[in-house]
Design an enzyme around this catalytic site. Sequence first.
Site, PDB file in Angstrom:
ATOM      1  N   HIS A 102     -27.766  -0.358 129.271  1.00 35.44           N
ATOM      2  CA  HIS A 102     -26.865  -1.116 128.403  1.00 35.44           C
ATOM      3  C   HIS A 102     -26.924  -2.613 128.735  1.00 35.44           C
ATOM      4  CE1 HIS A 102     -22.457  -1.638 126.844  1.00 35.44           C
ATOM      5  NE2 HIS A 102     -23.344  -2.184 126.032  1.00 35.44           N
ATOM      6  N   GLU A 105     -30.183  -3.930 127.556  1.00 29.49           N
ATOM      7  CA  GLU A 105     -30.161  -4.152 126.103  1.00 29.49           C
ATOM      8  C   GLU A 105     -29.571  -5.529 125.774  1.00 29.49           C
ATOM      9  OE1 GLU A 105     -26.984  -3.897 123.012  1.00 29.49           O
ATOM     10  OE2 GLU A 105     -27.109  -1.883 123.865  1.00 29.49           O
ATOM     11  N   HIS A 106     -28.512  -5.910 126.479  1.00 30.80           N
ATOM     12  CA  HIS A 106     -27.912  -7.233 126.266  1.00 30.80           C
ATOM     13  C   HIS A 106     -28.839  -8.346 126.761  1.00 30.80           C
ATOM     14  CE1 HIS A 106     -23.449  -6.584 125.350  1.00 30.80           C
ATOM     15  NE2 HIS A 106     -23.967  -5.363 125.351  1.00 30.80           N
ATOM     16  N   GLU A 203     -16.688  -5.070 128.061  1.00 31.55           N
ATOM     17  CA  GLU A 203     -16.901  -4.167 126.928  1.00 31.55           C
ATOM     18  C   GLU A 203     -16.582  -2.727 127.324  1.00 31.55           C
ATOM     19  OE1 GLU A 203     -20.465  -2.296 124.141  1.00 31.55           O
ATOM     20  OE2 GLU A 203     -20.929  -4.009 125.413  1.00 31.55           O
TER      21      GLU A 203
END
Length: 938
Positions: A102, A105-106, A203
């Site tokens: 994750h 991905e950012h 998040e």
Amino acid sequence: MFRQTKTVFEKLRYLNLIGQQPSWRLRSTSAKEKVVEYQPGEKIHGFTVREVVAVPDLFLTAVKLTHDKTGAQYLHAARDDSNNLFSVQFRTTPMDSTGVPHILEHTVLCGSERYPCRDPFFKMLNRSLSTFMNAFTASDYTMYPFSTQNEKDFQNLLSVYLDAVFFPCLREQDFRQEGWRLENENPTDPNTPLVFKGVVFNEMKGFFSDNGRIYAQNLQNKLYPDHTYSVVSGGEPLAIPDLTWQQLRQFHATHYHPSNARFFTYGDLPLEQHLKQIEEEALSKFECINPNTEVPSQPHWSSPREDHVTCSPDTLAPDPARQNTLSVSYLLGERGFEEERIEALLHKLEIEIKHQTTNFGLALASYIASSWNHGGDPVELLQINSSTAQFRQALKENPRFLQDKVKHYFKENTHRLTLSMSPDEAYMDKQSKAEKEKLQKKIQALSDCDRKEIYDKGLELLNAQSKTQDASCLPALKVSDIKPTIPITPVQIGTTGGVPVQYCEQPTNGLVYFRAMCSLNTLPEDLKLYVPLFCSVITKMGCGALDYRQQAQQMDLRTGGMSVTPQVITDSTQLDMYEQGVLLSSSCLERNLPHMFQLWSDIFNSPHFDEEERLRVLVMMSAQELSNGIAFSGHMYAMTRAGRHLTPAGDLQETFGGMEQVKFMKRIAEMSDLSGVIRTLPRIKKHLLNPENMRCAVNSTPQKMSETAAQLESFTKDIAENRKERKPVKTNIIENPSGPSRKLISELNFHPCQMKTFFQMPFPINFVSESIRAVPFSHEDYASLYILARMMMAKYLHGEIREKGGAYGGGARMGGGLFSFFSYRDPNSVQTLSAFRKGVDWAKSGQFTQQDIDEAKLAVFSNVDAPVAPSDKGMGQFIHGITDEMKQSLRERLFAVTHKSLVEVTERYLCAGQSTCGAAILGPENETIKKDPSWIVK
């Protein structure tokens, strides 16, 4: 963006996006005709064609290829649809809960070899006309999709995406910004305490504020405990700070390789161009490897297991284990699977295949992703009618086919988990304490030298975030690439049985779409709070000769769904005028028109309201859905509340869809006796389901429009007994000329007032909003404010709220007469309100360039020109009273926006003292706000 793994049922939901026959643009040689000429074994730009398959069910031709050098897999879906899509996905199988896929991905989207500027992904949002741009991390794959209707734009975005995933910079500074970091609370003051910061860190704290997600994540982790599904791929907040920058880079090296990639393209652009660009810009630079990312089968348990988890006490998820036990007993009982129920589900599938949507490519990519990720055949998944035929044949050969499946997979399956969840009053305190302990452990291990380094790196990051970025290396469209005019959607206005009707002929692929707007103008004020409840139950309690189960079955068997929703529509010319009503919506196959209108007739003429137990179930479901939705859509609730006292429409929107409605439904759900509610519902029905206060719209094919009109006339006659002229509650009713029989409430004596409201919530992040009374749609300043909102979001607020502040998102928007600021999953509260004000100062000072304005225009036009499905054509005029001429007029004003007009509207509306504003925050306990008497604390 983190996505939990889809269940089978959720995956089937994607089918309602994959049955459209697009009509918006046809090339001289259709996309399907071109690819049919390819032969298996043919070589194209480093790829070999493996299979060419026509899929008539979905109006496409699929081409499967593999890359010769790396083994990368490729699927192209050729279809006469101008909304072209690209997606690349990698199998990402983490073995811990640090959130490495994750955070990666950012971070890959923060700069690459060809595009080394900071944050090219967000910058491209304003340099393109994309209809979609995003990235998703699932439990076992990461996907990077985009779509656009512009060929040049497609090539630009493809170049940026390829460079991002295969050749990212992966700078430590970007890892610290996007993932996690230790930093002084105030980065410029080394004496402030050290805290955890990071976009993904915040998040995921927000993600696990939702009890449904806590339950789903635990269910997966505990059901598959022996490999990648036992961890949180998005990142467990307390495990995220264990991830190092080196581990992130290593994960990229092993997982983001063409040999571990699956490419998907869709639409009417030529395949060869895609293959050539992908080969030249990326794949030619790699050799084949064995990525070793396969997921082994989970060893099967010999006996069922039980487990328990706790959650926040605010909402309580239902006990799925108990529900499953009930459903297994029912399915294996004497009734079995009723034939009509099976037919209803197959009919639903037929409707979903025929229904046309505008984001077909994205739906297709999502639908095939999970199976393709583990070696499934994506083309086989697309053969939906073939699968249906096989299912029918299996039922024919074995009438107990489904019972046998239930027995095998449910009843006699020893790999079964019973997971219960209960609220814990101390849940939030325990989470907070665990985070503090984690933080202290990190801090105690620091030397003075480490602390100095943390402070220095904090300043470096702040300086990098504050610098004006040179994005000249990125490709961009020009404002001159935008079409100067919009296509006109012809509609005809008529009446049937005294009811005004809008007819819109569209290529709907054999479906008919019906809408009716029923006015609320005669409804007594004390009943307004009940309207959303009425809307949610009116199609679910039975009607005519049908009980609620039979009604649901008939709706599945004869329609594509029937719904009723409350509507509050701000007038396009006056801020203090609005329309209030409920919108009836349904669709059906042409052959089922009489059945659909008969169901509506029964709902109008004889709805059932008297079954208290059924009502209680619906009330509980509705209250829980509202409560659960806050953690996901808290920014919308904050914006609705902030705008409550700024326009008359804003007040009613809070009543229908804001925190006031959430609290009202909670109160109703806690009532031991619902007889008062049962007496209220028929009173509302008399006012709402009244043809005297109704207007209708139908979208269908030209061939079926006369039959549709005849059926509609029959329906209006059937419900004539409900026709009764009732006096409006308010006398200030104005007839609107822009749509058929639009009766507006005019409150020209309305006085807006400022109010700041704080809602204390059981989650660790904030949703912050400030709204300012501005102008309606047709006002000459609307276009400048629309562009200003987008420009402030991209050029100022994104940097302040997300990059520096660590929130998952933030920005500004213009609509409904209000200019609104918002933040999403934000670790800050009043500091974010301060950032909003500084954004206004930035805009007022005129510190932006013509390039900034042009980029904002591109972003706005990508939204304005988003494709519209045939089912929704003409709806802007029917629902909002906004005609094509009004849209074209706005378009011309958008093109004409200048630097001068942007500064002027900032001074005229946004500067302190110019307009009335409201603020709202949803978040954890806040001492600063409690001590400030200007805030109302709920």
